[in-house]
Scaffold this motif. Structure first.
Motif, mmCIF file in Angstrom:
data_model
loop_
_atom_site.group_PDB
_atom_site.id
_atom_site.type_symbol
_atom_site.label_atom_id
_atom_site.label_comp_id
_atom_site.label_asym_id
_atom_site.label_seq_id
_atom_site.Cartn_x
_atom_site.Cartn_y
_atom_site.Cartn_z
ATOM 1 N N ASN A 181 2.730 -0.965 13.779
ATOM 2 C CA ASN A 181 2.410 -1.321 12.389
ATOM 3 C C ASN A 181 1.623 -0.218 11.689
ATOM 4 O O ASN A 181 1.162 0.742 12.305
ATOM 5 N N TYR A 182 1.466 -0.404 10.384
ATOM 6 C CA TYR A 182 0.597 0.471 9.610
ATOM 7 C C TYR A 182 -0.837 -0.022 9.810
ATOM 8 O O TYR A 182 -1.238 -1.045 9.270
ATOM 9 N N TRP A 231 -5.925 -3.223 5.266
ATOM 10 C CA TRP A 231 -5.319 -2.424 4.199
ATOM 11 C C TRP A 231 -4.457 -3.222 3.247
ATOM 12 O O TRP A 231 -4.344 -2.862 2.071
ATOM 13 N N LYS A 232 -3.836 -4.268 3.733
ATOM 14 C CA LYS A 232 -2.750 -4.930 3.002
ATOM 15 C C LYS A 232 -3.086 -5.252 1.549
ATOM 16 O O LYS A 232 -2.293 -4.986 0.650
ATOM 17 N N ASN A 233 -4.239 -5.822 1.296
ATOM 18 C CA ASN A 233 -4.603 -6.210 -0.068
ATOM 19 C C ASN A 233 -5.856 -5.504 -0.565
ATOM 20 O O ASN A 233 -6.546 -5.994 -1.443
ATOM 21 N N MET A 249 4.306 2.108 0.945
ATOM 22 C CA MET A 249 4.116 1.496 2.254
ATOM 23 C C MET A 249 4.259 -0.024 2.153
ATOM 24 O O MET A 249 4.956 -0.655 2.965
ATOM 25 N N LYS A 250 3.639 -0.625 1.149
ATOM 26 C CA LYS A 250 3.725 -2.070 0.957
ATOM 27 C C LYS A 250 5.136 -2.498 0.575
ATOM 28 O O LYS A 250 5.633 -3.533 1.031
ATOM 29 N N THR A 251 5.792 -1.701 -0.257
ATOM 30 C CA THR A 251 7.146 -2.034 -0.687
ATOM 31 C C THR A 251 8.104 -2.032 0.492
ATOM 32 O O THR A 251 8.930 -2.938 0.642
#
Length: 271
Positions: free
Chosen positions: A198-199, A168-170, A142-144
């Protein structure tokens, strides 16, 4: 009228860095607290600093930092020439060479070439002991997709402005807790309800791969008798081979031939 005093704060004179004025000693003339490259603190008069009479605490011919360890740095030698003049050449435990001033070494402002901070970040990521789980791979993917411009899927995610919420991001553990509390199972994958959203918790759900496939932005749609479905949905509806019809479409041929359309309409009517 007396001559205006020159402010020497933060000035570097020889091996001395002027820290602040020493008011306790500055009765008739100004004195300054200075830190020598060796780490010693000494109070020196303005006159002695400005005329160059005092350039160190007295350790001029000594090598007080050489061979000492500060964090992950090992001090090798003082640099006297070149662009790094006045700094200490140090070797990090990882093998990298860096140039650091004495005050940063002594006050622990510099502990490594930067690899120390990287170790902390890696430790934070791995302390949950879930880096080899499917859920972590979903999180990493998801981050990639959203932030790695070199990823082939970036154009359909980050390239379109799709991002991951701050919650969630970090912080994988926040994502993990949400997943477990919202129906995650090993056979499911994450899906955004609004494909342009967005997620984030309010826009995500856990679904089977088949359902997610029907929600993709680049799906191929066909409409018969007012019913609009993806190519995959139509082939499933008719129990036909999806690859056969997708092959026609990708090569530029007519996807559904006249006989195919008649069969679809017949089934839709219930005949």
């Amino acid at each position: 009228m007396g001559r205006k005093m020159i402010d020497l704060t933060n000035k570097k004179i020889g091996n001395l860095l002027v820290i602040e004025r020493d008011y306790e000693k500055s009765l008739k003339r100004p004195f300054w607290k200075c830190q020598c490259d060796c780490g010693n603190i000494k109070t020196i008069s303005s006159a002695h600093l400005l005329n160059g009479q005092t350039k160190s605490c007295g350790c001029k011919n000594k090598k007080p930092l050489e061979g000492k360890k500060f964090g992950m740095w090992l001090v090798i030698e003082k640099i006297k020439k070149g662009p790094h003049k006045g700094l200490w050449k140090c070797q990090c435990e990882c093998g990298n060479i860096g140039y650091v001033n004495s005050s940063n070494l002594i006050n622990n402002k510099s502990k490594s070439c930067g690899c120390f901070q990287k170790k902390i970040i890696i430790k934070r990521l791995t302390t949950h002991n879930m880096t080899n789980t499917k859920l972590y791979r979903i999180y990493y993917g998801m981050k990639t997709r959203c932030y790695n411009e070199n990823d082939k899927r970036y154009k359909d995610y980050g390239g379109r402005g799709i991002i991951i919420c701050d919650e969630w991001k970090n912080n994988f553990l926040n994502f993990y807790n949400w997943a477990i509390s919202n129906g995650y199972e090993h056979n499911l994958t994450i899906d955004r309800i609004d494909n342009d959203g967005n997620y984030e918790p309010s826009n995500c759900r856990w679904v089977e791969n088949k359902i997610q496939s029907n929600n993709r932005r680049n799906n191929i749609y066909f409409e018969f008798l007012g019913f609009k479905k993806t190519l995959k949905q139509w082939t499933d509806f008719m129990n036909w081979n999806y690859k056969k019809y997708y092959g026609r479409y990708s090569r530029g041929y007519i996807t559904f031939k006249e006989q195919d359309i008649k069969l679809i309409i017949k089934k839709l009517k219930g005949d």
